[in-house]
Scaffold this active site. Sequence first.
Site, short mmCIF file in Angstrom:
data_model
loop_
_atom_site.label_atom_id
_atom_site.label_comp_id
_atom_site.label_asym_id
_atom_site.label_seq_id
_atom_site.Cartn_x
_atom_site.Cartn_y
_atom_site.Cartn_z
N GLU A 172 66.04 40.87 89.19
CA GLU A 172 67.06 41.72 88.54
C GLU A 172 67.65 42.75 89.49
O GLU A 172 67.71 43.94 89.16
CB GLU A 172 66.44 42.44 87.33
CG GLU A 172 66.00 41.51 86.23
CD GLU A 172 65.54 42.24 84.97
OE1 GLU A 172 65.44 43.49 84.98
OE2 GLU A 172 65.29 41.56 83.97
N GLU A 291 62.16 35.30 81.98
CA GLU A 291 61.74 36.41 81.11
C GLU A 291 62.48 36.22 79.79
O GLU A 291 63.71 36.33 79.76
CB GLU A 291 62.12 37.77 81.70
CG GLU A 291 61.19 38.22 82.81
CD GLU A 291 61.45 39.65 83.28
OE1 GLU A 291 61.71 40.54 82.43
OE2 GLU A 291 61.39 39.86 84.49
O1 AHR Z 1 59.15 42.54 81.50
C1 AHR Z 1 59.45 43.88 81.65
C2 AHR Z 1 60.57 44.13 82.63
O2 AHR Z 1 61.76 43.62 82.09
C3 AHR Z 1 60.46 43.46 83.96
O3 AHR Z 1 59.70 44.18 84.87
C4 AHR Z 1 61.89 43.38 84.41
O4 AHR Z 1 62.14 42.28 85.25
C5 AHR Z 1 62.68 43.32 83.12
O5 AHR Z 1 63.70 44.24 83.11
#
Ligand code: AHR
Length: 500
Positions: A172, A291
Amino acid sequence: SKARFIFDKDYIISRIDNRIYGSFVENLGRCVYGGIYDPQDPTADSDGFRQDVIDAVNELNVPMIRLPGGNFVATYIWEDGVGPRDKRPRKPDLAWKCIETNQIGTNEYMDWLQKVGAEAMMTVNVGTRGILDALNLLDYCNRESGTYYSDLRVSHGYKKPHRIKTWAIGNELDGVWQVGQQTPFEYARIARETAKAMKRQDGSIEIVAAGSAGQEYPTFGDWEQTLIQEAHPYIDYLSLHQYYLNVEKDTANFLAKTLAFDDYIKSIGSLIDYMKVKNKSHNNIYISLDEWNVWYHTRKDDMATIRDRGDEWPIAPRLLEEPYNFEDALVAGAMLIALLRNSDRVKIAAYAQLVNVLAPIMTDKKGQLWKNTIFYPIYYTSKFGRGTAIQGVIDSPKYDSKDFTDVPVLDAVAVLSEDETELTVFAINKSLTDRLDIQCDFRSFGRLEMIQHVSLENEDVYAVNTLTNPDCVMPKDKKVTPEANHLVLESLSWNMIRYK
Ligand code: AHR
């Protein structure tokens, strides 16, 4: 109300890559320390890993785990986490404003992954470090011996190389919160050069390049396009992240958000195709949705706590410990259906995260463990959603919500098992009020018999599982009706129906 679905052997979406049932472990809160690892816990094994957690992770059958972050990676120095434990430095982690003790690092992670039968997706820090550090870590992990870093690993007691196949380039990096935030072009160049060099050093690896932090970020779209433009030949997967929120407490709208999830995957898929034409490339880039989940219950308070901590830098505090409720489990189930429906594009995915942090598995001290509501759709989909994904033709009543129109109340996909002896339908009834009476047409599958129907239902959308009341939201075994041509789904329910 009434609905109809058709599943036919010929309506193949794709063979499912089992890595879509992957997860994510970050040095964040109590995910690692107090979750996976706690030498003081009565269930701890000889390496200090909690056996109760290992058992629960094994239930979920997780093929791949992304680590060690997440935002944590932005200031992570992998060398701090290898070698004699008593010599490992404590370092500030700027992502979550905590102290990282480095007691768990690359080698311990790999030990733990063996215990849970998962392979690693290892993320390298390209925000504040760079190409050389990535190459050194790759050499440390994957070369047999004979170089400085591979011999260093051997000297740390790991004679055999870890041979990690899947490597992720940062995380990210367009996020304004990242230490070492990058513009689309800056990231595209560093991703290209890192991937190129890593593949030159080890031709067996695959590369996951970081997508934008999310659809709502200003750089979204431009980020992915610039990245593929610059780095096309070196990328195997493009990483996407998606968390859903229901701050308005609008269940109908919350459940409809998985339409946007579908759209998100499809539009990035189209961009990938466009770039393939534009770049005259033969390289297929797939999606790593590494994610995905619901995240909002604790978000505001956690961010305020971190912001207001002042001089306090705790070690493994409680953070992002979402008390997932029943409707969150429905959304998680619907996101899994969407992943299956897009299994021609999505070859890797990771629910974020695995233990305590945004997690299906929760722990407390003294060997106490319970399962958050989202555990159940993940468990059943991972167990029975392996084989070939089959597209459904669905005729369903529709509803309108705050942000969406024409939302089908019935969402479903089917999976033909690897040995082709079973067909499993995953289905959701999103209606808040109406039971759904479905006429099922299995066409070329011939005569099928229902052998199991599991349903997640609850009268209270806000029902949660807790340490003291762990079984509040639990799947139920429904009465099996031998005829396969008719199915009833309760209002607001996630279902798994197996046929033979
Ligand atoms: O999963 C929590 C956070 O969410 C992670 O560290 C990040 O990659 C995302 O913004």
